[in-house]
Design a protein around this motif. Sequence first.
Motif, PDB file in Angstrom:
ATOM      1  N   GLU A  25     -21.453-103.939   8.281  1.00 39.78           N
ATOM      2  CA  GLU A  25     -21.218-104.249   9.695  1.00 39.78           C
ATOM      3  C   GLU A  25     -22.496-104.741  10.363  1.00 39.78           C
ATOM      4  N   ASN A 178     -11.260-108.903   6.673  1.00 45.14           N
ATOM      5  CA  ASN A 178     -10.699-108.364   7.924  1.00 45.14           C
ATOM      6  C   ASN A 178     -11.780-107.753   8.815  1.00 45.14           C
ATOM      7  N   MET A 179     -12.795-107.136   8.185  1.00 40.20           N
ATOM      8  CA  MET A 179     -13.907-106.591   8.969  1.00 40.20           C
ATOM      9  C   MET A 179     -14.582-107.705   9.771  1.00 40.20           C
ATOM     10  N   SER A 182     -12.349-108.859  12.572  1.00 44.76           N
ATOM     11  CA  SER A 182     -12.269-107.841  13.636  1.00 44.76           C
ATOM     12  C   SER A 182     -13.524-107.856  14.507  1.00 44.76           C
ATOM     13  N   ASP A 185     -13.334-110.775  16.784  1.00 41.60           N
ATOM     14  CA  ASP A 185     -12.412-110.447  17.875  1.00 41.60           C
ATOM     15  C   ASP A 185     -13.094-109.542  18.905  1.00 41.60           C
ATOM     16  N   GLU A 186     -13.911-108.590  18.386  1.00 36.81           N
ATOM     17  CA  GLU A 186     -14.568-107.633  19.278  1.00 36.81           C
ATOM     18  C   GLU A 186     -15.548-108.318  20.230  1.00 36.81           C
ATOM     19  N   ASN A 245      -9.900 -95.009  12.044  1.00 32.84           N
ATOM     20  CA  ASN A 245      -9.387 -96.374  11.855  1.00 32.84           C
ATOM     21  C   ASN A 245     -10.565 -97.311  11.602  1.00 32.84           C
ATOM     22  N   LEU A 247     -13.090-100.247  10.003  1.00 40.42           N
ATOM     23  CA  LEU A 247     -13.012-101.635   9.547  1.00 40.42           C
ATOM     24  C   LEU A 247     -13.467-101.760   8.094  1.00 40.42           C
TER      25      LEU A 247
END
Length: 408
Positions: A25, A178-179, A182, A185-186, A245, A247
């Motif tokens: 991340e 997907n991480m 996401s 998107d964040e 939940n 990522l």
Amino acid sequence: MNITLHKSKLENQKSAVIITGSKSESNRLLLLQALYPEFKLENVSNSDDSNLMTNALSSKSNVVDIHHAGTAMRFLTAYFSIQEGREVTLTGSKRMTERPIKILVEALQDLGAEISYVDNDGFPPIKITGKKLSNHKVSLKANVSSQYISALLLIASKLENGLELTLEGEITSVPYINMTLSLLDEIGVESSFVGNVITVKPNTKALTPKTLVVESDWSSASYYFSIAAISDIGTEITLSSYKENSLQGDSVLVEIYKHFGVTSTFNGNSITLKKEKASESTISLDLKNAPDIAQTIAVTCFALGMPCDLIGLHTLKIKETDRLVALKTEIEKLGGEVKITDKSLHLAPSTKIKELVPIATYNDHRMAMAFAPLALKTSLIIEHAAVVSKSYPTFWDDLKAIGFKITE
């Protein structure tokens, strides 16, 4: 530095460990922050890889050396491709010059990037001349390292016409893709993932300023799942900071380690692991979406005398070392029996583990950390133990804090 891990027992049945932010991340968000300085980051990984990423992004030099940091090599190849007017030679360690980059380079060239090889075709070092990229359609084999895919996605919103990326064949490492989406998107970048096509829209406006908190690293948590699995029934280890939940693809540890009798309970930003029952008699797993925990799982099985069949491991051959060969070599030194193919590992049950065997780490942080939990069963030597700084610099101190006996 070599260290000896003496046969240990956890000092008490309840311990707690704070783990640094996720390297995966952090490196994605550091690149996005370089593109969009309006947002701030907290709990960034203190790993070598993330420090190298930070330094590279702020460097004014025309030669950037990222040493062993594979993620940084892929992400920065894309980043420097869009830094208009800047010329950079991107290089790394000897092992890095043996790790392929051609698939990513060709995809960027299809988008209009200007990249050439300094020495060997298809491998770093590479020379990049940054420019505006106006092409927006590109295809990539879907079973390659997800870092190639994420590298393209991370710069996509800064491309003149965005990006339409078609993935050909069966997609592996989906959680890492997907991480990335996401995180886009964040911060406010629009994207979609439908079938085998990922689309990212171009972004020309300033984003809303915000602070993003990096979740702690699930790959680093894997070693504590292994310790819990090998420990006595009733042992508890609490780790922070983790989200239910998540990522991160390696959060599948919660489900996988149920096979070893380990339950996981979330409470706020922490997770408590508890050994509640005996392990199952055998384990078969497809790890194509979480290959970084294969070493941990193989060593857990070996420690417990469990046979295992692990598949979906084709990306392990191009990591810091060929991790399949390395696992086979080191487990067999300890008395185990391992068969490997180019994408699987098969471990036979074992009854005895040899003592004080020196474990080679091959410049691979995960080799050092994956074998450490074996100290609950036998004494062993970890060669070049400082390699853990690549992702988890305080690892040995944290093990000492929960009861492991370690000497240099």
